[in-house]
Scaffold this motif. Structure first.
Motif, PDB file in Angstrom:
ATOM      1  N   ILE A   1      -2.880 -14.980  -8.814  1.00 57.07           N
ATOM      2  CA  ILE A   1      -3.351 -13.602  -9.020  1.00 57.07           C
ATOM      3  C   ILE A   1      -4.668 -13.659  -9.805  1.00 57.07           C
ATOM      4  O   ILE A   1      -4.748 -14.319 -10.850  1.00 57.07           O
ATOM      5  CB  ILE A   1      -2.309 -12.790  -9.836  1.00 57.07           C
TER       6      ILE A   1
ATOM      7  N   THR B   1      -3.065  -5.606  -1.271  1.00 56.63           N
ATOM      8  CA  THR B   1      -2.093  -6.696  -1.073  1.00 56.63           C
ATOM      9  C   THR B   1      -0.825  -6.147  -0.443  1.00 56.63           C
ATOM     10  O   THR B   1      -0.185  -6.796   0.378  1.00 56.63           O
ATOM     11  CB  THR B   1      -1.719  -7.367  -2.419  1.00 56.63           C
TER      12      THR B   1
ATOM     13  N   LEU C   1       7.045  -4.636 -10.226  1.00 58.79           N
ATOM     14  CA  LEU C   1       6.720  -5.160 -11.553  1.00 58.79           C
ATOM     15  C   LEU C   1       6.614  -4.050 -12.587  1.00 58.79           C
ATOM     16  O   LEU C   1       6.929  -4.262 -13.761  1.00 58.79           O
ATOM     17  CB  LEU C   1       5.414  -5.960 -11.508  1.00 58.79           C
TER      18      LEU C   1
END
Ligand code: ADP
Length: 164
Positions: free
Chosen positions: A78, A97, A108
């Protein structure tokens, strides 16, 4: 995730510190949800190499014990500027993404909320092209191990090494 990992030819290596007590009191559902999110991302963003799960004692007091979980992969990694945004639900609006790899882009952000509800923190270390390591801590209450022999950890099946 063993079946998915096998399908992709990725070993999941488990590294569990023997200092972690066999019994603790905490929210297993939240914990599972966080681990599930990190593992599914690790599998999604890794083509070759391995995935590893580490568990060790971070700190402890008489009543509590804080464990540190790490899920690491050898995937796409990342970029630095993105690392700050991935835990923030509102910063995922770009979705580039997500369009490529699927997913809601919220996993997340949710994991981060769950971790703070359990008095912990979550962070990432990553190098693009090398892989990522997601760390989080969770505080558990200590409990006396049950005396019932049917749940004696010495007699129960447990993971002791890597799962190919
Ligand atoms: P989702 O995976 O559903 O898009 P997440 O909140 O779980 O949502 O992840 C947000 C973004 O963070 C992902 O879209 C991806 O760009 C990046 N990411 C998360 N985990 C990894 C990982 N293990 N390797 C590379 N990129 C990751």
């Amino acid at each position: 995730f063993a079946a998915q990992a096998r399908e992709k030819g990725l070993p999941i290596v488990l590294d569990l510190s023997p200092a972690v007590p066999s019994h603790l009191s905490g929210d297993v559902h939240r914990l599972r949800q966080i681990l599930r999110n990190l593992l599914s991302n690790a599998l999604k963003f890794t083509r070759a190499g391995r995935i590893a799960v580490h568990l060790k004692v971070d700190s402890q007091t008489e009543k509590h014990i804080t464990l540190r979980f790490t899920v690491s992969d050898t995937g796409i990694g990342i970029a630095k500027e993105k690392q700050e945004m991935i835990f923030d639900a509102f910063a995922q609006a770009d979705g580039s993404t997500t369009r490529k790899y699927g997913g809601t882009g919220l996993g997340l952000a949710i994991a981060s909320q769950l971790v703070s509800m359990m008095n912990g923190s979550i962070w990432v270390e990553s190098e693009p092209g090398e892989g990522s390591s997601f760390h989080f801590t969770v505080r558990f209450a200590r409990v006396e191990p049950p005396t019932d022999v049917s749940v004696d950890p010495a007699r129960s099946p447990r993971y002791t090494g890597s799962v190919p």
